[in-house]
Design a protein around this motif. Structure first.
Motif, mmCIF file in Angstrom:
data_model
loop_
_atom_site.group_PDB
_atom_site.id
_atom_site.type_symbol
_atom_site.label_atom_id
_atom_site.label_comp_id
_atom_site.label_asym_id
_atom_site.label_seq_id
_atom_site.Cartn_x
_atom_site.Cartn_y
_atom_site.Cartn_z
ATOM 1 N N ASP A 7 0.845 -1.194 0.000
ATOM 2 C CA ASP A 7 0.000 0.000 0.000
ATOM 3 C C ASP A 7 0.883 1.248 0.000
ATOM 4 O O ASP A 7 0.825 2.088 0.910
ATOM 5 C CB ASP A 7 -0.936 -0.007 1.210
ATOM 6 N N ASP A 8 1.717 1.332 -1.035
ATOM 7 C CA ASP A 8 2.584 2.495 -1.187
ATOM 8 C C ASP A 8 2.885 2.673 -2.671
ATOM 9 O O ASP A 8 2.251 2.052 -3.525
ATOM 10 C CB ASP A 8 3.862 2.348 -0.343
ATOM 11 N N CYS A 9 3.868 3.497 -2.977
ATOM 12 C CA CYS A 9 4.141 3.835 -4.379
ATOM 13 C C CYS A 9 4.772 2.700 -5.178
ATOM 14 O O CYS A 9 4.935 2.809 -6.392
ATOM 15 C CB CYS A 9 5.040 5.072 -4.445
ATOM 16 N N SER A 10 5.135 1.600 -4.519
ATOM 17 C CA SER A 10 5.707 0.459 -5.243
ATOM 18 C C SER A 10 4.629 -0.435 -5.851
ATOM 19 O O SER A 10 4.939 -1.365 -6.583
ATOM 20 C CB SER A 10 6.587 -0.375 -4.307
ATOM 21 N N HIS A 11 3.362 -0.161 -5.551
ATOM 22 C CA HIS A 11 2.272 -0.971 -6.094
ATOM 23 C C HIS A 11 2.130 -0.728 -7.602
ATOM 24 O O HIS A 11 2.223 0.408 -8.058
ATOM 25 C CB HIS A 11 0.956 -0.619 -5.393
ATOM 26 N N PRO A 12 1.918 -1.782 -8.396
ATOM 27 C CA PRO A 12 1.713 -1.581 -9.836
ATOM 28 C C PRO A 12 0.565 -0.611 -10.103
ATOM 29 O O PRO A 12 -0.481 -0.662 -9.443
ATOM 30 C CB PRO A 12 1.373 -2.983 -10.345
ATOM 31 N N ALA A 13 0.757 0.257 -11.076
ATOM 32 C CA ALA A 13 -0.271 1.233 -11.438
ATOM 33 C C ALA A 13 -0.894 0.941 -12.794
ATOM 34 O O ALA A 13 -1.984 1.415 -13.096
ATOM 35 C CB ALA A 13 0.319 2.646 -11.444
ATOM 36 N N GLU A 14 -0.204 0.169 -13.620
ATOM 37 C CA GLU A 14 -0.734 -0.142 -14.943
ATOM 38 C C GLU A 14 -0.209 -1.503 -15.396
ATOM 39 O O GLU A 14 0.969 -1.822 -15.191
ATOM 40 C CB GLU A 14 -0.317 0.930 -15.959
#
Length: 210
Positions: A96-103
């Protein structure tokens, strides 16, 4: 990026009313049909970690096994199945941070796909929301994902971190045994459902969940 703006983001997953957890576990059982010995994950920081994210449903929130990208945020999974798959949905869970895949971008039946091949048009692409609890399912266009023997998943970006981390990839769909001899082929052809071969009118644009 839309963050948590779409309707699935409320606590406890609104989908659970439609599917009992045990039933969902069966539906996301395609991990058992993956030829794990032949799975490739390109740009993984530690060799072999890419295979670890294909887990039983009840282990989807475990944090002990994960894959992390190496040189940048991209990851590319090459996933061969032991038979033919009709892919209906996918879940991707990370931190639950910026390392989570976004696309993510999905491709079918391109064996040994490399990053050089990711410039081609995918069968479907999704913009993701952060999903540490593995609750959000992204439904595929089933007409594009019938007769899948090999699935490639390109993680093209995350939410801004240097590296991407994934804990769980869940695949929902139907599975048919590989054809091994003529009798089996004849049986499958005789049992073919004409509805499976109808091609629906598809708007020629990439579909996103936002």
């Amino acid at each position: 990026m839309s963050g948590h703006s779409h309707g699935h983001g409320h606590g406890g997953c609104g989908c659970e009313g439609e599917h009992e957890p045990a039933e969902r576990g069966l539906e996301f059982g395609l991990y058992r049909k993956i030829d794990l010995d032949k799975v490739q994950c390109l740009n993984e920081s530690r060799e072999g970690d890419g295979k670890l994210v294909f887990k039983p449903w009840e282990q989807r929130t475990d944090r002990d096994k994960f894959v992390e990208s190496d040189a940048d945020e991209e990851l590319l999974f090459n996933i061969p199945f032991t038979g033919s798959v009709k892919l209906k949905g996918i879940i991707i869970s990370g931190e639950d941070d910026c390392s989570h895949p976004a696309e993510i971008r999905l491709y079918k039946n391109i064996t040994q796909m490399s990053f050089d091949d990711t410039g081609r048009e995918p069968e479907q692409a999704f913009r993701l929301n952060r999903d540490p609890a593995a609750e959000l399912e992204y439904p595929t266009k089933v007409t594009r994902f019938s007769n899948v023997n090999h699935l490639s998943i390109h993680i093209s970006k995350n939410f801004g971190a240097e590296n991407t981390r994934i804990y769980y990839i869940g695949l929902r769909g139907e599975y048919s045994e590989a054809h091994r001899h003529e009798v089996t082929i004849c049986n499958y052809e005789a049992a073919a459902n004409p509805a499976d071969h109808k091609v629906e009118a598809i708007v020629p644009q990439t579909s996103y969940i936002s």
